[in-house]
Design a protein around this motif. Structure first.
Motif, PDB file in Angstrom:
ATOM      1  N   PRO A   1       0.835  -1.205   0.000  1.00  7.45           N
ATOM      2  CA  PRO A   1       0.000   0.000   0.000  1.00  7.45           C
ATOM      3  C   PRO A   1       0.869   1.255   0.000  1.00  7.45           C
ATOM      4  CG  PRO A   1      -0.392  -1.395   1.940  1.00  7.45           C
ATOM      5  CD  PRO A   1       0.879  -1.842   1.307  1.00  7.45           C
ATOM      6  N   ILE A   2       0.260   2.353  -0.389  1.00  8.81           N
ATOM      7  CA  ILE A   2       0.897   3.656  -0.221  1.00  8.81           C
ATOM      8  C   ILE A   2      -0.057   4.546   0.560  1.00  8.81           C
ATOM      9  CG2 ILE A   2       2.405   3.579  -2.231  1.00  8.81           C
ATOM     10  CD1 ILE A   2       0.281   5.136  -3.791  1.00  8.81           C
ATOM     11  N   SER A   3       0.490   5.532   1.226  1.00 10.95           N
ATOM     12  CA  SER A   3      -0.344   6.450   2.001  1.00 10.95           C
ATOM     13  C   SER A   3       0.208   7.862   1.869  1.00 10.95           C
ATOM     14  CB  SER A   3      -0.408   6.019   3.469  1.00 10.95           C
ATOM     15  OG  SER A   3       0.877   6.048   4.050  1.00 10.95           O
ATOM     16  N   ILE A   4      -0.547   8.806   2.376  1.00 14.60           N
ATOM     17  CA  ILE A   4      -0.164  10.217   2.313  1.00 14.60           C
ATOM     18  C   ILE A   4       0.303  10.693   3.688  1.00 14.60           C
ATOM     19  CG2 ILE A   4      -1.035  12.577   1.992  1.00 14.60           C
ATOM     20  CD1 ILE A   4      -0.738  11.105  -0.646  1.00 14.60           C
ATOM     21  N   LYS A   5       1.418  11.391   3.694  1.00 16.63           N
ATOM     22  CA  LYS A   5       1.911  12.036   4.908  1.00 16.63           C
ATOM     23  C   LYS A   5       2.049  13.536   4.651  1.00 16.63           C
ATOM     24  CE  LYS A   5       2.583   8.165   7.195  1.00 16.63           C
ATOM     25  NZ  LYS A   5       1.689   7.802   8.314  1.00 16.63           N
ATOM     26  N   PHE A   6       1.663  14.330   5.627  1.00 16.07           N
ATOM     27  CA  PHE A   6       1.822  15.782   5.524  1.00 16.07           C
ATOM     28  C   PHE A   6       3.225  16.179   5.963  1.00 16.07           C
ATOM     29  CE2 PHE A   6      -2.729  15.621   5.365  1.00 16.07           C
ATOM     30  CZ  PHE A   6      -3.124  16.764   4.700  1.00 16.07           C
ATOM     31  N   ASP A   7       3.896  16.967   5.145  1.00 15.86           N
ATOM     32  CA  ASP A   7       5.167  17.571   5.549  1.00 15.86           C
ATOM     33  C   ASP A   7       4.946  18.941   6.170  1.00 15.86           C
ATOM     34  OD1 ASP A   7       7.001  15.587   4.946  1.00 15.86           O
ATOM     35  OD2 ASP A   7       7.211  16.196   2.856  1.00 15.86           O
ATOM     36  N   ASP A   8       3.856  19.578   5.762  1.00 13.62           N
ATOM     37  CA  ASP A   8       3.577  20.924   6.273  1.00 13.62           C
ATOM     38  C   ASP A   8       2.096  21.239   6.066  1.00 13.62           C
ATOM     39  OD1 ASP A   8       4.367  23.497   7.345  1.00 13.62           O
ATOM     40  OD2 ASP A   8       4.007  24.287   5.333  1.00 13.62           O
ATOM     41  N   GLY A   9       1.476  21.859   7.038  1.00 15.87           N
ATOM     42  CA  GLY A   9       0.111  22.346   6.891  1.00 15.87           C
ATOM     43  C   GLY A   9      -0.984  21.400   7.339  1.00 15.87           C
ATOM     44  N   GLU A  10      -0.640  20.314   8.041  1.00 12.76           N
ATOM     45  CA  GLU A  10      -1.657  19.327   8.418  1.00 12.76           C
ATOM     46  C   GLU A  10      -2.697  19.904   9.359  1.00 12.76           C
ATOM     47  OE1 GLU A  10      -2.052  14.766  10.166  1.00 12.76           O
ATOM     48  OE2 GLU A  10      -0.091  15.761  10.150  1.00 12.76           O
ATOM     49  N   ASN A  11      -2.267  20.619  10.380  1.00  7.77           N
ATOM     50  CA  ASN A  11      -3.217  21.162  11.354  1.00  7.77           C
ATOM     51  C   ASN A  11      -4.151  22.185  10.717  1.00  7.77           C
ATOM     52  OD1 ASN A  11      -2.233  19.601  13.466  1.00  7.77           O
ATOM     53  ND2 ASN A  11      -0.743  21.147  14.100  1.00  7.77           N
ATOM     54  N   GLU A  12      -3.579  23.043   9.866  1.00 17.46           N
ATOM     55  CA  GLU A  12      -4.401  24.046   9.181  1.00 17.46           C
ATOM     56  C   GLU A  12      -5.418  23.372   8.263  1.00 17.46           C
ATOM     57  OE1 GLU A  12      -1.150  23.974   9.429  1.00 17.46           O
ATOM     58  OE2 GLU A  12      -0.261  25.982   9.620  1.00 17.46           O
ATOM     59  N   PHE A  13      -4.972  22.295   7.590  1.00 16.62           N
ATOM     60  CA  PHE A  13      -5.852  21.544   6.705  1.00 16.62           C
ATOM     61  C   PHE A  13      -7.038  20.969   7.494  1.00 16.62           C
ATOM     62  CE2 PHE A  13      -7.125  17.593   4.564  1.00 16.62           C
ATOM     63  CZ  PHE A  13      -7.333  18.039   3.267  1.00 16.62           C
ATOM     64  N   LYS A  14      -6.757  20.377   8.622  1.00 12.73           N
ATOM     65  CA  LYS A  14      -7.815  19.798   9.454  1.00 12.73           C
ATOM     66  C   LYS A  14      -8.774  20.873   9.966  1.00 12.73           C
ATOM     67  CE  LYS A  14      -5.257  15.693  10.964  1.00 12.73           C
ATOM     68  NZ  LYS A  14      -4.634  14.982  12.102  1.00 12.73           N
ATOM     69  N   ASN A  15      -8.228  22.044  10.296  1.00 10.52           N
ATOM     70  CA  ASN A  15      -9.078  23.131  10.781  1.00 10.52           C
ATOM     71  C   ASN A  15     -10.027  23.633   9.697  1.00 10.52           C
ATOM     72  OD1 ASN A  15      -8.201  23.204  13.442  1.00 10.52           O
ATOM     73  ND2 ASN A  15      -6.496  24.597  12.981  1.00 10.52           N
ATOM     74  N   ILE A  16      -9.545  23.683   8.460  1.00 13.02           N
ATOM     75  CA  ILE A  16     -10.397  24.090   7.339  1.00 13.02           C
ATOM     76  C   ILE A  16     -11.565  23.118   7.192  1.00 13.02           C
ATOM     77  CG2 ILE A  16     -10.493  24.299   4.811  1.00 13.02           C
ATOM     78  CD1 ILE A  16      -7.603  25.393   4.930  1.00 13.02           C
ATOM     79  N   LEU A  17     -11.263  21.822   7.270  1.00  6.38           N
ATOM     80  CA  LEU A  17     -12.317  20.804   7.171  1.00  6.38           C
ATOM     81  C   LEU A  17     -13.296  20.915   8.334  1.00  6.38           C
ATOM     82  CD1 LEU A  17     -10.323  17.611   6.072  1.00  6.38           C
ATOM     83  CD2 LEU A  17     -11.865  18.980   4.670  1.00  6.38           C
ATOM     84  N   LYS A  18     -12.757  21.113   9.522  1.00  5.27           N
ATOM     85  CA  LYS A  18     -13.594  21.201  10.721  1.00  5.27           C
ATOM     86  C   LYS A  18     -14.561  22.379  10.616  1.00  5.27           C
ATOM     87  CE  LYS A  18     -13.173  21.119  15.761  1.00  5.27           C
ATOM     88  NZ  LYS A  18     -12.215  21.135  16.912  1.00  5.27           N
ATOM     89  N   ASN A  19     -14.055  23.523  10.178  1.00  6.57           N
ATOM     90  CA  ASN A  19     -14.909  24.705  10.027  1.00  6.57           C
ATOM     91  C   ASN A  19     -15.952  24.509   8.932  1.00  6.57           C
ATOM     92  OD1 ASN A  19     -13.537  26.096  12.051  1.00  6.57           O
ATOM     93  ND2 ASN A  19     -12.058  26.984  10.627  1.00  6.57           N
ATOM     94  N   LEU A  20     -15.531  23.877   7.844  1.00  2.00           N
ATOM     95  CA  LEU A  20     -16.452  23.639   6.731  1.00  2.00           C
ATOM     96  C   LEU A  20     -17.577  22.687   7.127  1.00  2.00           C
ATOM     97  CD1 LEU A  20     -17.143  23.704   3.627  1.00  2.00           C
ATOM     98  CD2 LEU A  20     -15.704  21.687   3.432  1.00  2.00           C
ATOM     99  N   LEU A  21     -17.214  21.576   7.727  1.00  2.00           N
ATOM    100  CA  LEU A  21     -18.211  20.560   8.052  1.00  2.00           C
ATOM    101  C   LEU A  21     -19.085  20.968   9.233  1.00  2.00           C
ATOM    102  CD1 LEU A  21     -15.949  17.439   7.525  1.00  2.00           C
ATOM    103  CD2 LEU A  21     -17.775  18.254   6.039  1.00  2.00           C
ATOM    104  N   GLY A  22     -18.579  21.859  10.053  1.00  2.00           N
ATOM    105  CA  GLY A  22     -19.368  22.357  11.172  1.00  2.00           C
ATOM    106  C   GLY A  22     -20.588  23.126  10.701  1.00  2.00           C
ATOM    107  N   LYS A  23     -20.488  23.695   9.483  1.00  2.00           N
ATOM    108  CA  LYS A  23     -21.627  24.448   8.931  1.00  2.00           C
ATOM    109  C   LYS A  23     -22.692  23.506   8.377  1.00  2.00           C
ATOM    110  CE  LYS A  23     -18.597  28.256   7.528  1.00  2.00           C
ATOM    111  NZ  LYS A  23     -18.025  28.988   6.376  1.00  2.00           N
ATOM    112  N   LYS A  24     -22.217  22.344   7.856  1.00  2.00           N
ATOM    113  CA  LYS A  24     -23.116  21.316   7.304  1.00  2.00           C
ATOM    114  C   LYS A  24     -24.082  21.867   6.257  1.00  2.00           C
ATOM    115  CE  LYS A  24     -23.055  17.788  10.846  1.00  2.00           C
ATOM    116  NZ  LYS A  24     -23.830  16.779  11.539  1.00  2.00           N
ATOM    117  N   ASP A  25     -23.570  22.717   5.373  1.00  2.00           N
ATOM    118  CA  ASP A  25     -24.401  23.108   4.241  1.00  2.00           C
ATOM    119  C   ASP A  25     -23.545  23.153   2.986  1.00  2.00           C
ATOM    120  OD1 ASP A  25     -22.911  25.413   4.355  1.00  2.00           O
ATOM    121  OD2 ASP A  25     -24.484  26.638   5.250  1.00  2.00           O
ATOM    122  N   GLY A  26     -24.152  23.116   1.831  1.00  2.00           N
ATOM    123  CA  GLY A  26     -23.451  23.109   0.548  1.00  2.00           C
ATOM    124  C   GLY A  26     -23.173  24.501   0.081  1.00  2.00           C
TER     125      GLY A  26
END
Length: 352
Positions: free
Chosen positions: A327-352
């Motif tokens: 298998p192969i997988s993805i590892k973040f070298d930079d920006g992982e926390n910011e990436f997760k925060n963007i997703l968290k803020n987006l999904l917290g709204k739960k609208d399109g």
């Protein structure tokens, strides 16, 4: 003379293709072409070029992050080179409902690894609408969605690798499906590998974008039909069973053989098929013949290929040949926390 003619023809076709792509994008930009909307947030993962840039392992990583945040994703993709037509429910999130041939190798792999609803549909916007009607989900992830502009997306993630920037010309002269300026449509840019020195061509398009750095890395290998959670020590395996035959049908087979060599395996013979190759029994018999001729009982392959080997499991077993899946997988070298925060803020709204 023939080489020069081919060069000129490719350049001409590339220019024609470029004009067609620009006209298509303008039609979407000005509202001339219809864009469909879902009620749930839509997250697209895509790239600008043909061939592998890590989209599938990134979709896996992204979906796992979404699940870890407490949300329920569904995945929609084309199911490239599948043997079926129309829409296929690959998985309902609890059970896989088809095989790799009908669902597509990548979509089947996503269903196998993620236990979320997965739908194959050439018209991804229709697949997305099916997903939100049929399943209890919080968002929809579109695999290879950057060019699928018929569907409105809440977040556009674009992966850019070295090959995209090395020859930044449109098909068929280069590898691009869209010109580099299309980068400006993306919300998040993921640079794959150490390519910062090559980004001068796109810097003006990504100045106000969130840019993160990721890399594709090998994960723990496992044998076909064995528990994927059981870890195999690569160092010990490469010492005791050093000689292997590699088999793959992916966009960049050199990446796979390079990974095996880096893991200290001795590749005696390589079978390299076209991307998304659908294996036939004749292919399997050729592979087995090579194993016997070279007195080797270990085949190395990718996860994308392995999902199509299940139907040939008995043939391999009868010939005492083991299939080792890398298998192969993805590892973040930079920006992982910011990436997760963007997703968290987006999904917290739960609208399109």
């Amino acid at each position: 003379m023939s080489g020069y003619f081919e060069f000129k023809m490719r350049k001409l076709l590339s220019n024609i293709y470029n004009n067609a792509v620009k006209k298509r994008n303008i039609n979407f930009d000005i509202g001339k072409s219809k864009i469909y909307r879902c009620s749930k947030p839509v997250i697209s993962v895509g790239n600008l070029s043909i061939g592998g840039s890590g989209k599938t392992p990134f979709v896996i990583t992204l979906s796992n992050i979404i699940k870890d945040l407490g949300y329920k994703p569904a995945i929609v993709g084309r199911g490239y080179k599948r043997k079926s037509k129309g829409e296929i429910i690959v998985s309902d999130g609890n059970k896989i409902l088809t095989d790799a041939k009908s669902g597509g190798d990548e979509m089947f792999l996503l269903a196998q690894k993620l236990n979320v609803p997965v739908i194959s549909n050439d018209l991804k916007y229709k697949g997305a609408m099916t997903a939100e009607k049929m399943f209890d989900i919080d968002c929809i992830v579109i695999d290879d969605g950057f060019q699928h502009r018929q569907l409105h997306r809440t977040l556009d993630i674009l992966l850019i690798d070295s090959d995209t920037l090395d020859k930044p010309y449109l098909l068929p002269y280069g590898r691009l499906r869209e010109p580099l300026e299309s980068v400006k449509r993306a919300d998040i840019i993921c640079l794959v590998g150490n390519i910062e020195s090559k980004t001068s061509e796109i810097k003006k398009f990504i100045q106000n974008k969130f840019v993160c750095k990721i890399k594709v890395v090998p994960d723990n290998p496992y044998f076909l039909n064995e528990n994927k959670s059981s870890k195999i020590t690569v160092d010990r395996l490469s010492e005791t069973q050093n000689k292997i035959i590699s088999v793959c049908g992916i966009a960049k087979p050199k990446n796979f053989s390079g990974m095996l060599k880096a893991l200290k395996f001795n590749i005696i013979y390589k079978f390299e098929f076209e991307d998304h190759h659908n294996y036939k029994e004749s292919n399997i018999q050729r592979i087995i013949q090579a194993c016997k001729l070279n007195e080797i009982n270990l085949i190395a392959t990718t996860e994308k290929d392995a999902v199509k080997f299940n139907e040939f499991g008995n043939i391999f077993a009868e010939n005492n040949i083991n299939i080792l899946i890398f298998p192969i997988s993805i590892k973040f070298d930079d920006g992982e926390n910011e990436f997760k925060n963007i997703l968290k803020n987006l999904l917290g709204k739960k609208d399109g």
